[in-house]
Structures are given as C-alpha cells and as structure tokens.
Write an enzyme that holds these catalytic residues in place. Structure first.
Site, PDB file in Angstrom:
ATOM      1  N   GLU A 166     -14.640  -7.150  -3.416  1.00  0.00           N
ATOM      2  CA  GLU A 166     -15.868  -6.947  -3.314  1.00  0.00           C
ATOM      3  C   GLU A 166     -16.935  -7.110  -3.261  1.00  0.00           C
ATOM      4  O   GLU A 166     -17.918  -6.038  -2.583  1.00  0.00           O
ATOM      5  CB  GLU A 166     -14.903  -5.863  -1.281  1.00  0.00           C
ATOM      6  CG  GLU A 166     -13.920  -7.071  -0.356  1.00  0.00           C
ATOM      7  CD  GLU A 166     -13.745  -5.797   0.504  1.00  0.00           C
ATOM      8  OE1 GLU A 166     -14.265  -5.259   1.119  1.00  0.00           O
ATOM      9  OE2 GLU A 166     -12.805  -6.497   0.587  1.00  0.00           O
ATOM     10  N   ASN A 210     -11.233  -9.496  -7.186  1.00  0.00           N
ATOM     11  CA  ASN A 210     -10.815  -9.366  -5.691  1.00  0.00           C
ATOM     12  C   ASN A 210     -12.461  -9.451  -4.529  1.00  0.00           C
ATOM     13  O   ASN A 210     -12.887  -8.496  -4.509  1.00  0.00           O
ATOM     14  CB  ASN A 210      -9.854  -8.370  -5.306  1.00  0.00           C
ATOM     15  CG  ASN A 210      -8.858  -8.971  -3.845  1.00  0.00           C
ATOM     16  OD1 ASN A 210      -8.446  -9.355  -4.006  1.00  0.00           O
ATOM     17  ND2 ASN A 210      -8.740  -7.577  -2.748  1.00  0.00           N
ATOM     18  N   HIS A 246      -7.166 -13.084   4.804  1.00  0.00           N
ATOM     19  CA  HIS A 246      -7.578 -12.514   6.224  1.00  0.00           C
ATOM     20  C   HIS A 246      -7.695 -13.663   6.509  1.00  0.00           C
ATOM     21  O   HIS A 246      -9.055 -13.715   6.964  1.00  0.00           O
ATOM     22  CB  HIS A 246      -8.556 -10.673   6.150  1.00  0.00           C
ATOM     23  CG  HIS A 246      -7.848 -10.011   5.449  1.00  0.00           C
ATOM     24  ND1 HIS A 246      -6.776  -9.135   5.401  1.00  0.00           N
ATOM     25  CD2 HIS A 246      -8.445  -9.403   4.047  1.00  0.00           C
ATOM     26  CE1 HIS A 246      -6.402  -8.587   3.945  1.00  0.00           C
ATOM     27  NE2 HIS A 246      -7.404  -8.738   4.529  1.00  0.00           N
ATOM     28  N   GLU A 274      -4.103 -10.182   0.058  1.00  0.00           N
ATOM     29  CA  GLU A 274      -4.101  -9.487   1.229  1.00  0.00           C
ATOM     30  C   GLU A 274      -3.761 -10.498   2.478  1.00  0.00           C
ATOM     31  O   GLU A 274      -4.302 -10.106   3.568  1.00  0.00           O
ATOM     32  CB  GLU A 274      -5.252  -8.507   1.333  1.00  0.00           C
ATOM     33  CG  GLU A 274      -5.668  -7.736   0.116  1.00  0.00           C
ATOM     34  CD  GLU A 274      -7.084  -7.510   0.384  1.00  0.00           C
ATOM     35  OE1 GLU A 274      -7.531  -6.660   1.854  1.00  0.00           O
ATOM     36  OE2 GLU A 274      -7.708  -6.596  -0.662  1.00  0.00           O
ATOM     37  N   ASP A 276      -2.508 -11.607   5.816  1.00  0.00           N
ATOM     38  CA  ASP A 276      -2.431 -11.505   7.563  1.00  0.00           C
ATOM     39  C   ASP A 276      -2.961 -13.182   7.994  1.00  0.00           C
ATOM     40  O   ASP A 276      -4.284 -13.464   7.798  1.00  0.00           O
ATOM     41  CB  ASP A 276      -2.702 -10.163   7.294  1.00  0.00           C
ATOM     42  CG  ASP A 276      -4.456  -9.724   7.788  1.00  0.00           C
ATOM     43  OD1 ASP A 276      -5.187 -10.497   6.853  1.00  0.00           O
ATOM     44  OD2 ASP A 276      -3.716  -8.822   7.208  1.00  0.00           O
TER      45      ASP A 276
HETATM   46  O1  G3I Z   1      -5.452   9.147   5.864  1.00  0.00           O
HETATM   47  C1  G3I Z   1      -6.583   8.902   7.141  1.00  0.00           C
HETATM   48  C2  G3I Z   1      -6.594  10.207   8.274  1.00  0.00           C
HETATM   49  O2  G3I Z   1      -6.207  11.118   8.283  1.00  0.00           O
HETATM   50  C3  G3I Z   1      -6.760  10.244   9.611  1.00  0.00           C
HETATM   51  O3  G3I Z   1      -6.138  11.019  10.548  1.00  0.00           O
HETATM   52  C4  G3I Z   1      -6.595   8.836  10.313  1.00  0.00           C
HETATM   53  C5  G3I Z   1      -7.809   9.342  10.850  1.00  0.00           C
HETATM   54  O4  G3I Z   1      -8.713   7.720  11.393  1.00  0.00           O
HETATM   55  O5  G3I Z   1      -7.836   8.302   8.838  1.00  0.00           O
HETATM   56  C6  G3I Z   1      -7.332   8.556   8.097  1.00  0.00           C
HETATM   57  O6  G3I Z   1      -7.600   7.328   7.223  1.00  0.00           O
HETATM   58  C7  G3I Z   1      -7.550   5.048   7.642  1.00  0.00           C
HETATM   59  C8  G3I Z   1      -6.934   5.007   6.024  1.00  0.00           C
HETATM   60  O7  G3I Z   1      -6.550   3.482   6.695  1.00  0.00           O
HETATM   61  C9  G3I Z   1      -5.469   5.068   6.595  1.00  0.00           C
HETATM   62  O8  G3I Z   1      -4.883   4.843   7.697  1.00  0.00           O
HETATM   63  C10 G3I Z   1      -9.206   5.212   7.306  1.00  0.00           C
HETATM   64  O9  G3I Z   1      -9.496   5.840   8.257  1.00  0.00           O
HETATM   65  C11 G3I Z   1      -9.350   3.798   7.434  1.00  0.00           C
HETATM   66  O10 G3I Z   1     -10.620   3.523   7.627  1.00  0.00           O
HETATM   67  C12 G3I Z   1      -9.047   3.128   6.486  1.00  0.00           C
HETATM   68  O11 G3I Z   1      -8.505   1.560   7.037  1.00  0.00           O
HETATM   69  C13 G3I Z   1      -8.605   1.193   5.604  1.00  0.00           C
HETATM   70  C14 G3I Z   1      -9.414   0.076   5.032  1.00  0.00           C
HETATM   71  O12 G3I Z   1      -8.648  -1.183   3.862  1.00  0.00           O
HETATM   72  C15 G3I Z   1     -10.445   1.443   4.584  1.00  0.00           C
HETATM   73  O13 G3I Z   1      -9.832   2.038   3.274  1.00  0.00           O
HETATM   74  C16 G3I Z   1      -7.182   0.133   5.677  1.00  0.00           C
HETATM   75  O14 G3I Z   1      -5.886   0.729   6.354  1.00  0.00           O
HETATM   76  C17 G3I Z   1      -6.749  -1.189   4.815  1.00  0.00           C
HETATM   77  O15 G3I Z   1      -5.971  -1.808   5.175  1.00  0.00           O
HETATM   78  C18 G3I Z   1      -8.249  -1.672   4.574  1.00  0.00           C
HETATM   79  O16 G3I Z   1      -7.464  -2.575   3.855  1.00  0.00           O
HETATM   80  C19 G3I Z   1      -8.866  -3.185   3.259  1.00  0.00           C
HETATM   81  C20 G3I Z   1      -8.225  -3.553   1.736  1.00  0.00           C
HETATM   82  O17 G3I Z   1      -8.637  -2.266   1.325  1.00  0.00           O
HETATM   83  C21 G3I Z   1      -9.072  -4.639   1.386  1.00  0.00           C
HETATM   84  N1  G3I Z   1      -9.484  -5.755   1.857  1.00  0.00           N
HETATM   85  C22 G3I Z   1      -9.658  -5.540   2.874  1.00  0.00           C
HETATM   86  C23 G3I Z   1      -8.713  -4.698   3.440  1.00  0.00           C
HETATM   87  C24 G3I Z   1      -8.629  -4.813   5.011  1.00  0.00           C
HETATM   88  O18 G3I Z   1      -9.740  -3.949   5.535  1.00  0.00           O
END
Ligand code: G3I
Length: 479
Positions: A166, A210, A246, A274, A276
C-alpha cells in the site's frame, strides 16, 4: 521466476480426487447421485491442475480450533500470515525479533505442503512506535536491517514477499502515500531500496508490490503500473504485483482481467492477494448468489491471464474475518460460513476451476472444539414404523444468532436401517451414517427458523431413533 516453479518448493500432496460415490450405500434423493467422473474435488486439487494457487490468510490464534485446519488443509495450497509476519509482530522492539507467530505460519506451510507467501516487509500500518520516531538515517538502517533479517530468516521457505504494501495514497489519485513514515522521511526512493535490500538477502525469492483499489484501470493502478514499468526498465528487482481484491458486493471491476493482463505484460507475475466480497448482513440467498458470481468472476479473470498465479482469500471462514470490525454492518465475505460450511461462492470457485457443481465430498464437516457462542441447533426426529418399513420426519431449528446458508444434517442408525427415498433434502447413506443436504430451494435457515425434510426406509424389526444429530458438523440438541 514464477513462484510455483521455484526449485525446492514442496508441492502440496494432491488428495484423492474423488470420495468414491460408489461406496455410498444409500441413494441421493431428488438430485441424482454424481458418478465418480462428476465428483467435485477440493479447491487445491482443482487449482493445482490449472497451475494456480488457491490461498488463504491464516490467523495464528485460530489454528488450534480443529475445524480451522481441517478445512484449510484440504482446500488450499498457499498460506499467508494475516498478521504474524508484519513488522509489529516480528520486531516489536528494535533489534529484538520475535518469531513466535510467524514460525507458526511457516511451520504450518511446511507441515501441510503449502506454498508460503510473505506479507509484508514494509507497511505504514502494523508498525511499532519506535520506527516512526527514528530520524531518517536511522530509519533507513532499521528498514534495511528489518528486511534483511526477516527475508534471511525465511529464505528458501517464503516463495514471494509483499515487499512494500500500500505505497499509494488512499485517495486513489495515484500519489504516494503521505502517511507513511518511509515516504515522509526517505522519499520516493525507499521502494526501490527496499526491493534491492530484499534481493540481496534472498536472490531467489519473488519480490512483489501489493496494493488495493488498483484492481481496475485508474489513476492509482496507473501509478503502480508506471512504477513497475520504471523498475523493469532500470533494473530494480520486481517480480510480481498483488492486487488485494477487497470487493464490495456486486462491484468486481469489469476490467479486472485487462488490468491484470497489462501488469503481466510488463513481465511480472500477478495475483489476487486478499480477496473477500463483503455483504450487508444478514446475508441471504440473493446476496450469496451475487457473491458467488463475484468470486467466479475474479477467478475467471485470473485464469484468463497466464501470469496470474492465483487467488488468495483474506481469511478462511466468516467466523473470523477483519470485515465486521472495519466495516459496520458488513460481513460474510469469505467462501466458508461461520460453521465452516462451503457457501455458494465456494461452489462458484470450484466450477470456475473446472469442478463439478456439487459440494466437495472431500471437504470435512469438522466439529469445532466448542460450539461457537450462540450457535446451536435443535433436531426433532419423528419416525412412523410398520413391519420392516418406516418414514421419518426430521425438523431442524437454527438456534444460532445468524442465518445458515447451506446445511448438512448427520446422524447414524444403530440397527441396520436403510434409507430408500426421501424428500426436501438429498439424503445419502454410507454404512450406518446418514447425511442429508439441503435442496437448492431450502438452503437458508434464518436465525430461529426451521426447515424439515423426510425419508422412507427399511428396518429389521426394531427401529430406534438415532441418538445424536449434527448440523454442519456441530452437535445439536434433540428436540
Ligand atoms: O493482537 C491484538 C490483541 O492482542 C488485542 O487484544 C486486540 C485488541 O483489539 O488487537 C489485536 O490486534 C489486532 C490484529 O488485527 C490481530 O487481530 C489489531 O488491533 C488489528 O488492527 C489487526 O487488524 C489487522 C489489520 O490488517 C492491521 O494489521 C487485520 O486483522 C488484518 O486482516 C488486516 O489485514 C490487512 C492487510 O494486512 C493489508 N491489506 C488490508 C488488510 C485489511 O485491512
């Protein structure tokens, strides 16, 4: 080099193509039983036959739930970490690398013979605070150290890396992302520097850029296209481009294939990284049919482009997906529902890949360790017996909070009963085990709703009712 041609990569073992329909003792009712040549196979078998990857993003904290790997192992030949290989996961403190989560994903790929895709080395999100605080010269050194260490760690295991994720602005005008600390402090050159650093660390791994909202021809994808073109012209290492995918329901771009092709024509591999398709919840049969069409179109576009290496979905099951958290009122974006049952999108993808239009018999109907909160079912079984014959009416109630689309009821006879014909479901029998699958017109059971089917059978003089029932692999209460 195409990543699926890399030497030393383990090809996923292909599962047996069919689950011998001929071993089923019972009869399909209402829908003719497929013969062996028609039997559907898993997505990974179908995709591999076309030289493509069908991937999923793995959430490491879900892997211990038995149903999760049961579906993933069977259906996918590529895995990517949803979060576990991001900077904040592997280097939360400067210079202190933590491989706990990333190793789970890498070891899972090895154990199951799946290609391992790396996501991601540089992204403006999932970045620990210490990175943003560094002055430019130290940031450059930290960036190089991070890339080198992570790429070295998984050299020979990761087939391709999203080196920069991104890089372009959310506003879609093709400008560079202003809220990236790398862009802010290192300028436009950081992308080439990141690619060159990754190449130095692993001369064989494929290096990708990506992004999202680049699936159609427009200002943002033009900017990415021109960047890749300039890299190819100047010798900056670039092997592949990932279009995230997405999508909003019904909005797969009409020029997806043409867009994939123009990138491929630059001499790079392309893939949907990715995928969905988010749906306003609750989903219903109409929305899921549109979603199935959307998934089909994505795969058709990829299959029409020789250098499109495959399609990865961002998650495995609607039970766990980033969508509801990020888009209020949206969800149900993946191919497997909250109970791991394949949705119409699954069938559409199987068909796009050349599979038969029937549920995959190699897809298990696994049982989660514990029923999902609020998910449940009640089955009422009412037999009516005579001499050595009987009928049974079976009613299912969906006690869960959301609609079920696509159902399979399982139970076992205990005294040699045999199904002979039935109604309102496709009822088949293998040994003592009976499986009843929905007809096309009664696939959806709303939350709190019921659906009934029935069958006729024979017995040997005694006809006890089955002791236990499952709905989509989860145990039900007897009503
Ligand atoms: O791991 C912590 C956990 O310890 C805590 O209790 C919890 C509280 O909210 O947060 C957890 O972390 C979260 C993590 O996902 C794991 O679940 C983060 O808050 C949350 O921001 C994170 O979101 C991820 C996001 O990227 C940011 O990294 C999503 O799961 C993931 O699907 C998303 O993936 C991205 C791709 O990498 C890039 N393209 C877009 C895609 C969707 O946003």
């Amino acid at each position: 080099m195409p990543i699926h041609d890399l030497p030393g990569r383990t090809r996923p073992a292909l599962l047996a193509a069919t689950l011998a329909a001929t071993t089923l003792l019972g009869v399909g009712i209402g829908i003719s039983r497929p013969d062996a040549a028609d039997a559907a196979t898993s997505l990974k078998t179908l995709a591999a036959a076309k030289g493509r990857d069908v991937g999923f993003a793995l959430a490491v904290d879900r892997i211990t739930e038995p149903a999760y790997p049961a579906v993933a192992d069977n259906e996918f030949n590529l895995v990517v970490a949803e979060n576990a290989m991001k900077w904040d996961s592997v280097e939360p403190v400067q210079g202190q690398f933590r491989w706990t989560g990333s190793d789970v994903v890498a070891d899972y790929a090895t154990a199951t013979g799946k290609k391992l895709y790396g996501h991601t080395l540089l992204w403006h999100q999932a970045l620990p605070g210490w990175v943003a605080a560094l002055p430019a010269d130290q940031l450059r050194a930290a960036m190089r150290h991070h890339i080198t260490t992570v790429v070295d760690k998984y050299e020979g295991r990761v087939a391709a890396w999203d080196v920069v994720n991104e890089a372009f602005s959310d506003n879609g005008d093709g400008s560079r992302r202003g809220d990236s600390v790398f862009q802010q402090k290192l300028g436009d050159g950081y992308i080439a520097e990141a690619l060159t650093t990754a190449r130095a660390a692993d001369p064989d791994v494929d290096l990708c850029l990506n992004d999202y909202s680049v699936e159609w021809v427009g200002a943002k994808s033009d900017a990415l296209y021109n960047l890749v073109k300039s890299f190819k012209a100047t010798g900056v290492p670039i092997d592949c481009v990932g279009l995230q995918g997405h999508f909003v329901l019904g909005q797969v771009p009409g020029d997806l294939q043409a867009n994939l092709q123009r990138f491929a024509d630059l001499g790079v591999d392309v893939r949907i990284t990715e995928l969905d398709v988010r749906v306003p919840v609750p989903a219903d049969a109409t929305k899921l049919a549109q979603q199935a069409s959307d998934y089909r179109r994505v795969w058709q576009a990829c299959l029409a482009v020789t250098r499109c290496r495959g399609v990865t979905t961002w998650g495995l099951t609607d039970r766990y997906s980033w969508i509801p958290e990020f888009f209020a009122g949206q969800g149900a974006a993946l191919m497997f529902d909250e109970n791991y049952a394949p949705k119409p999108a699954y069938q559409a993808v199987a068909e796009a890949l050349g599979g038969a239009p029937t549920p995959s018999p190699t897809t298990p109907t696994p049982s989660p360790t514990t029923p999902a909160p609020g998910v449940g079912c009640t089955v009422t079984y009412v037999p009516n017996s005579w001499n050595t014959g009987f009928t049974a009416e079976v009613r299912i109630r969906n006690d869960g909070p959301t609609a079920i689309t696509g159902w399979s009821v399982g139970f076992a006879f205990s005294t040699g009963q045999a199904v002979t014909n039935g109604w309102n479901a496709t009822v088949s029998q293998a040994g003592a085990q009976v499986t009843a699958r929905n007809a096309a017109w009664n696939a959806t059971v709303p939350a709190g709703g019921t659906v009934s089917f029935g069958f006729q059978g024979t017995h040997g003089g005694v006809n006890p009712s089955p002791a236990a029932f499952t709905l989509n692999g989860s145990a039900c209460r007897a009503g």
